[in-house]
Motif scaffolding. Structure first.
Motif, PDB file in Angstrom:
ATOM      1  N   VAL A 293       0.842  -1.199   0.000  1.00 56.68           N
ATOM      2  CA  VAL A 293       0.000   0.000   0.000  1.00 56.68           C
ATOM      3  C   VAL A 293       0.877   1.248   0.000  1.00 56.68           C
ATOM      4  O   VAL A 293       0.614   2.226  -0.726  1.00 56.68           O
ATOM      5  CB  VAL A 293      -0.952  -0.006   1.201  1.00 56.68           C
ATOM      6  CG1 VAL A 293      -1.682   1.331   1.316  1.00 56.68           C
ATOM      7  CG2 VAL A 293      -1.960  -1.139   1.071  1.00 56.68           C
ATOM      8  N   GLY A 294       1.941   1.213   0.819  1.00 55.65           N
ATOM      9  CA  GLY A 294       2.854   2.356   0.855  1.00 55.65           C
ATOM     10  C   GLY A 294       3.497   2.611  -0.493  1.00 55.65           C
ATOM     11  O   GLY A 294       3.615   3.762  -0.941  1.00 55.65           O
ATOM     12  N   LEU A 295       3.901   1.537  -1.184  1.00 57.37           N
ATOM     13  CA  LEU A 295       4.504   1.684  -2.498  1.00 57.37           C
ATOM     14  C   LEU A 295       3.494   2.257  -3.499  1.00 57.37           C
ATOM     15  O   LEU A 295       3.815   3.143  -4.309  1.00 57.37           O
ATOM     16  CB  LEU A 295       5.030   0.332  -2.977  1.00 57.37           C
ATOM     17  CG  LEU A 295       5.820   0.319  -4.285  1.00 57.37           C
ATOM     18  CD1 LEU A 295       7.065   1.191  -4.169  1.00 57.37           C
ATOM     19  CD2 LEU A 295       6.198  -1.116  -4.657  1.00 57.37           C
ATOM     20  N   GLY A 296       2.257   1.750  -3.401  1.00 58.92           N
ATOM     21  CA  GLY A 296       1.226   2.248  -4.312  1.00 58.92           C
ATOM     22  C   GLY A 296       0.918   3.716  -4.087  1.00 58.92           C
ATOM     23  O   GLY A 296       0.785   4.495  -5.041  1.00 58.92           O
ATOM     24  N   LEU A 297       0.824   4.113  -2.842  1.00 53.39           N
ATOM     25  CA  LEU A 297       0.550   5.520  -2.546  1.00 53.39           C
ATOM     26  C   LEU A 297       1.702   6.420  -2.969  1.00 53.39           C
ATOM     27  O   LEU A 297       1.498   7.558  -3.409  1.00 53.39           O
ATOM     28  CB  LEU A 297       0.274   5.688  -1.046  1.00 53.39           C
ATOM     29  CG  LEU A 297      -1.033   5.058  -0.539  1.00 53.39           C
ATOM     30  CD1 LEU A 297      -1.138   5.190   0.971  1.00 53.39           C
ATOM     31  CD2 LEU A 297      -2.251   5.700  -1.215  1.00 53.39           C
ATOM     32  N   ALA A 298       2.923   5.912  -2.849  1.00 57.01           N
ATOM     33  CA  ALA A 298       4.081   6.703  -3.282  1.00 57.01           C
ATOM     34  C   ALA A 298       4.060   6.898  -4.794  1.00 57.01           C
ATOM     35  O   ALA A 298       4.382   7.988  -5.297  1.00 57.01           O
ATOM     36  CB  ALA A 298       5.374   6.009  -2.845  1.00 57.01           C
ATOM     37  N   ILE A 299       3.678   5.836  -5.527  1.00 58.60           N
ATOM     38  CA  ILE A 299       3.592   5.962  -6.984  1.00 58.60           C
ATOM     39  C   ILE A 299       2.523   6.978  -7.372  1.00 58.60           C
ATOM     40  O   ILE A 299       2.689   7.755  -8.327  1.00 58.60           O
ATOM     41  CB  ILE A 299       3.301   4.577  -7.616  1.00 58.60           C
ATOM     42  CG1 ILE A 299       4.513   3.646  -7.413  1.00 58.60           C
ATOM     43  CG2 ILE A 299       2.954   4.710  -9.091  1.00 58.60           C
ATOM     44  CD1 ILE A 299       4.267   2.217  -7.833  1.00 58.60           C
ATOM     45  N   LEU A 300       1.439   7.010  -6.588  1.00 53.19           N
ATOM     46  CA  LEU A 300       0.356   7.959  -6.853  1.00 53.19           C
ATOM     47  C   LEU A 300       0.652   9.338  -6.263  1.00 53.19           C
ATOM     48  O   LEU A 300      -0.194  10.239  -6.324  1.00 53.19           O
ATOM     49  CB  LEU A 300      -0.961   7.421  -6.264  1.00 53.19           C
ATOM     50  CG  LEU A 300      -1.496   6.134  -6.900  1.00 53.19           C
ATOM     51  CD1 LEU A 300      -2.714   5.626  -6.132  1.00 53.19           C
ATOM     52  CD2 LEU A 300      -1.848   6.363  -8.367  1.00 53.19           C
ATOM     53  N   LYS A 301       1.860   9.487  -5.690  1.00 51.86           N
ATOM     54  CA  LYS A 301       2.332  10.766  -5.131  1.00 51.86           C
ATOM     55  C   LYS A 301       1.405  11.291  -4.037  1.00 51.86           C
ATOM     56  O   LYS A 301       1.081  12.491  -3.973  1.00 51.86           O
ATOM     57  CB  LYS A 301       2.468  11.806  -6.253  1.00 51.86           C
ATOM     58  CG  LYS A 301       3.484  11.397  -7.308  1.00 51.86           C
ATOM     59  CD  LYS A 301       3.622  12.464  -8.386  1.00 51.86           C
ATOM     60  CE  LYS A 301       4.657  12.021  -9.427  1.00 51.86           C
ATOM     61  NZ  LYS A 301       4.824  13.038 -10.509  1.00 51.86           N
ATOM     62  N   ARG A 302       0.989  10.368  -3.148  1.00 53.83           N
ATOM     63  CA  ARG A 302       0.150  10.746  -2.020  1.00 53.83           C
ATOM     64  C   ARG A 302       0.971  11.177  -0.804  1.00 53.83           C
ATOM     65  O   ARG A 302       0.397  11.622   0.195  1.00 53.83           O
ATOM     66  CB  ARG A 302      -0.756   9.566  -1.625  1.00 53.83           C
ATOM     67  CG  ARG A 302      -1.716   9.143  -2.719  1.00 53.83           C
ATOM     68  CD  ARG A 302      -2.696  10.246  -3.051  1.00 53.83           C
ATOM     69  NE  ARG A 302      -3.679   9.831  -4.045  1.00 53.83           N
ATOM     70  CZ  ARG A 302      -4.638  10.630  -4.524  1.00 53.83           C
ATOM     71  NH1 ARG A 302      -4.723  11.882  -4.098  1.00 53.83           N
ATOM     72  NH2 ARG A 302      -5.483  10.189  -5.423  1.00 53.83           N
ATOM     73  N   PHE A 303       2.287  10.995  -0.858  1.00 50.26           N
ATOM     74  CA  PHE A 303       3.154  11.432   0.218  1.00 50.26           C
ATOM     75  C   PHE A 303       3.945  12.648  -0.256  1.00 50.26           C
ATOM     76  O   PHE A 303       4.237  12.774  -1.457  1.00 50.26           O
ATOM     77  CB  PHE A 303       4.133  10.323   0.622  1.00 50.26           C
ATOM     78  CG  PHE A 303       3.454   9.106   1.181  1.00 50.26           C
ATOM     79  CD1 PHE A 303       2.642   9.185   2.302  1.00 50.26           C
ATOM     80  CD2 PHE A 303       3.630   7.857   0.581  1.00 50.26           C
ATOM     81  CE1 PHE A 303       2.020   8.047   2.814  1.00 50.26           C
ATOM     82  CE2 PHE A 303       3.018   6.725   1.089  1.00 50.26           C
ATOM     83  CZ  PHE A 303       2.206   6.821   2.214  1.00 50.26           C
ATOM     84  N   PRO A 304       4.329  13.528   0.660  1.00 54.19           N
ATOM     85  CA  PRO A 304       5.124  14.704   0.262  1.00 54.19           C
ATOM     86  C   PRO A 304       6.420  14.287  -0.419  1.00 54.19           C
ATOM     87  O   PRO A 304       7.173  13.452   0.094  1.00 54.19           O
ATOM     88  CB  PRO A 304       5.384  15.415   1.586  1.00 54.19           C
ATOM     89  CG  PRO A 304       4.301  14.950   2.496  1.00 54.19           C
ATOM     90  CD  PRO A 304       3.993  13.544   2.088  1.00 54.19           C
TER      91      PRO A 304
END
Length: 824
Positions: A293-304
């Motif tokens: 999930v963390g990798l997916g959110l990072a790809i979607l640029k959900r983290f700063p």
């Protein structure tokens, strides 16, 4: 906090040291609680480790023959796993828990490799988290608690891949050479651990070789070649000695088990999703969901973006390199017919690095997800390994079907079974036929407990064939049965077990009630093949005090005979009896009944070798069917195998009359030396004579676990050949077979050179000599030995195949192909 620690250059190593210490302390705690016994595979490997420990008690480092014997201790499994356990078993005592202290070393290598790889391709943060994930991965924890080849292999595969990665990414030439050499050393040690290291490194090596060839980077290709060259001294001696076993090992570890276990065929979808379905069991959902999930959110640029360290642009090449390794490993393991969760272990540490990268994407105000994941993983791991109240639900939820808790009560009295057999037969080896085949009670486990008693007892698996198991029943003096669940025991074995309580030839020596209320029963033959008791005898040579043999018997049939010998014990265990039955009217007509006292079963404790003993041998002999009728008288000599000198033995007059019209007598099995002599005569027939030889030798090796009958036969026929016998050819074939089966190329070649002089018109005699040359990697000599065979039997496909191999060994690829092509 971890981030602040990692920002300090040397703070990482104390953290890694603590992780190493905690993981090993957890393992030792689990092992201290666990009362289970080693199952089939673990017991087999532990027995090999004890054999190496015994071999190294009296090393002869400058003796080539000692080294050959050393490499042959484990002919089917490379020895690194056994060798690294020796300091711990030698220093802390023999046993499973002591052998597993070798994990202190292998886990250190694994932790260092995973951290170094994670740090090099991503960051220190990722490297440390990867180590934590790996140490808390259920499948890897379970493997660490079992003495198998897989744990050292896992460490060396990861180390080899790490060295390969550092070499690939290194820009300085001098360091490239160092990493290439480091890769060669780790790869060589890996090959000396298990051959399957080639599976895991195949795609990385193929990809790098293709890349550097495409870009014409010849220096890199040369460095990789030097790395392989450096590995050769590490693995070559063992493979050179035992290469012939690799063919059977490949079948026994792949097609054979797969068919028995019902694994899906390679051409089915089930084969290719087998390990995909195994992901949650191997890793647990704890380590799968948050990182992905963390990798997916990072790809979607959900983290700063400013908190994403290292950024994707800097690590994407490393990410795809690791993914390439994981995909290649998955492909090869899925393509193998035999599926086993242990086979795919070496991709889990690399997956841990990829998952660590995904987990570290949780940053800023979401950083607590990392620590919550770690906390849940620790709780799940503790609940998985220890019976903590209330932990079952948590484990089932996050890591289903992976409970691996210690057994708090010993499940089987294996040690007591071995102790009882040794109590009944203190002067000889015990060969125990084991019918149950469960995790706790099986042939390998009993064999291991016998090995713990200085290899005085052996456990052996009976045949599942109805005809062969009848032969097994006649040749085992000890049998072990179990009521209730018998695991993988075959129907024919269970049928035999059911008949033993009413079999008048066996007596139940002791019975144990197991935890499931089943009964384990130890049976002994009432009149065993060999019986040894203490006596007051002090005579320097054996004395035949009693012999029982029928007055008349037919040739070509087993003749029952009982010998009783007395002597000082140490002398009895050293020599060979040369027993000759000679025709009174025609002294050229003879048969032999040579064997060691006690048929090679004597195994005297060190505190009893000075005592006198009485040995009773109940066996049978078989004169050749072409012997003429008449009276035959027994003559006896005592042979010293070391010096090949013989002394006459005074014996009472004993005769027997051969009469072809006499019906055969009921008889026990013929002694194994005599069986080998008669089997050896089939060698004259070439390939069609080999099947009956090896089918029966397979049984003889089961009945004589030390294979002592081969040494007895070799010593006796070598002496008789030295006495210029009237008909030396049968003896020469027996000498050849005994030496070939001992797998000593030099002595076998000498015997075969003598054979081709005695039987020059037999093409197969020359072919056997060529085969042993090729076995010893002497291609030129093998080709020369084949020349008479090619003239005598030019159409023989087997001889043509040997010719092709001989040519190939000399590097003559085109002539080898031309020779082999008509055979394909």
């Amino acid at each position: 906090m971890l981030k602040r620690l990692l920002s300090q250059r040397y703070a990482t190593f104390p953290i890694l040291g603590c992780l190493w210490l905690l993981s090993n302390l957890g393992d030792r705690l689990w092992l201290a609680w666990d009362q289970s016994v080693p199952a089939w595979d673990q017991a087999n490997h532990l027995s090999y480790s004890l054999r190496y420990l015994q071999t190294l008690q009296n090393p002869d480092w400058f003796n080539g023959e000692w080294w050959r014997q050393f490499w042959m201790v484990s002919p089917k499994y490379p020895p690194v796993t056994y060798l690294i356990s020796l300091p711990f078993q030698g220093g802390f005592g023999k046993g499973n828990d002591q052998a597993l202290l070798s994990n202190l070393m292998t886990s250190g290598i694994l932790i260092g490799s995973v951290y170094a790889l994670g740090k090099r391709l991503f960051s220190r943060d990722v490297g440390v988290w990867a180590v934590a994930i790996m140490l808390l991965t259920p499948r890897l924890i379970h493997t660490r608690l079992l003495f198998l080849l897989d744990t050292p292999l896992l460490a060396l595969v990861t180390l080899s891949f790490t060295c390969l990665t550092f070499w690939k990414d290194e820009e300085k030439t001098n360091r490239q050479w160092l990493w290439a050499i480091a890769f060669g050393i780790s790869f060589g040690l890996g090959l000396l651990t298990k051959q399957s290291i080639l599976f895991y490194l195949f795609f990385p090596l193929l990809g790098l070789t293709g890349w550097f060839l495409w870009h014409r980077q010849w220096l890199r290709i040369g460095q990789l070649g030097i790395g392989f060259f450096v590995s050769i001294p590490l693995w070559f001696p063992w493979y050179r000695t035992n290469w012939i076993y690799l063919f059977s090992t490949a079948h026994n570890s792949n097609a054979g088990p797969a068919s028995l276990e019902g694994d899906p065929a390679v051409n089915t979808l089930a084969a290719w999703v087998y390990y995909w379905k195994d992901f949650p069991l191997a890793l647990s959902w704890v380590w799968l969901i948050p990182p992905l999930v963390g990798l997916g959110l990072a790809i979607l640029k959900r983290f700063p973006a400013k908190l994403q360290t290292p950024p994707w642009a800097e690590v994407k090449s490393g990410f795809w390199w690791l993914s390439y390794y994981v995909s290649g490993t998955y492909f090869i393991c899925s393509a193998l017919y035999n599926k086993d969760s242990r086979y795919i272990l070496p991709y889990l540490p690399i997956l841990a690095i990829l998952l660590a990268y995904g987990l570290t994407r949780w940053c800023g105000r979401w950083e607590w997800v990392r620590w919550a994941t770690l906390a849940i993983a620790v709780l799940v791991t503790l609940g998985n390994l220890f019976p903590i109240p209330g932990s079952d639900q948590l484990v089932q939820k996050f890591s289903p079907d992976v409970l691996f808790r210690p057994e708090l009560v010993q499940p089987a009295p294996n040690e007591q079974v071995i102790a009882k057999t040794l109590e009944q037969t203190p002067f000889q080896q015990v060969n125990l036929g084991v019918i149950p085949n469960t995790n706790a009670i099986n042939p390998n486990t009993l064999n291991y407990f016998g090995a713990l008693q200085e290899f005085r007892a052996y456990g052996r698996e009976l045949s599942g064939d109805e005809q062969k198991i009848q032969q097994d029943q006649q040749n085992f003096d000890w049998l072990l049965t179990k009521t209730g669940e018998n695991g993988n025991a075959q129907p024919a074995q269970l049928t035999l077990a059911a008949t033993l309580p009413t079999d008048p030839n066996f007596i139940a020596r002791q019975q144990w009630t197991l935890l499931d209320d089943s009964q384990l029963t130890l049976f002994q033959r009432r009149s065993p093949r060999v019986e040894v008791t203490a006596s007051n005898a002090t005579n320097p040579l054996p004395q035949l005090t009693e012999i029982t043999v029928p007055p008349v018997a037919p040739p070509g049939q087993p003749i029952p005979i009982t010998y009783q010998w007395t002597e000082e014990a140490e002398s009895l265990s050293q020599g060979i009896l040369l027993l000759t039955w000679q025709n009174v009217a025609d002294p050229t007509q003879v048969w032999f009944h040579d064997h060691a006292i006690g048929l090679g079963e004597l195994l005297l404790p060190s505190d009893r070798v000075a005592q006198g003993i009485k040995v009773t041998e109940r066996t049978a002999m078989m004169p050749s069917s072409d012997l003429p009728a008449g009276e035959y008288r027994l003559q006896a000599q005592w042979l010293d195998p070391q010096t090949q000198t013989a002394q006459s033995l005074p014996i009472p007059p004993v005769t027997i009359r051969l009469d072809p019209n006499q019906p055969p007598h009921p008889a026990p099995p013929v002694d194994y030396v005599s069986q080998l002599f008669h089997l050896a005569q089939n060698l004259r027939q070439g390939p069609k004579g080999l099947d009956p030889i090896f089918a029966q030798v397979d049984r003889l090796n089961l009945y004589d676990p030390r294979h002592h009958y081969l040494k007895q036969a070799d010593a006796s026929v070598t002496y008789r050949l030295s006495q210029n016998p009237i008909n030396p050819l049968p003896l020469a074939y027996a000498q050849v077979l005994s030496r070939v089966l001992q797998e000593n190329p030099q002595t076998a070649i000498a015997a075969l050179q003598n054979l081709v002089q005695l039987d020059p018109q037999n093409a197969y005699a020359h072919a056997y000599l060529a085969f042993v040359y090729l076995y010893d990697w002497q291609g030129y000599n093998g080709q020369q030995a084949l020349q008479p065979a090619l003239k005598l039997a030019p159409d023989s496909e087997e001889i043509q195949a040997l010719q092709a191999i001989a040519l190939l060994m000399q590097g003559k690829v085109i002539p080898a192909w031309q020779t082999a092509q008509p055979l394909l």
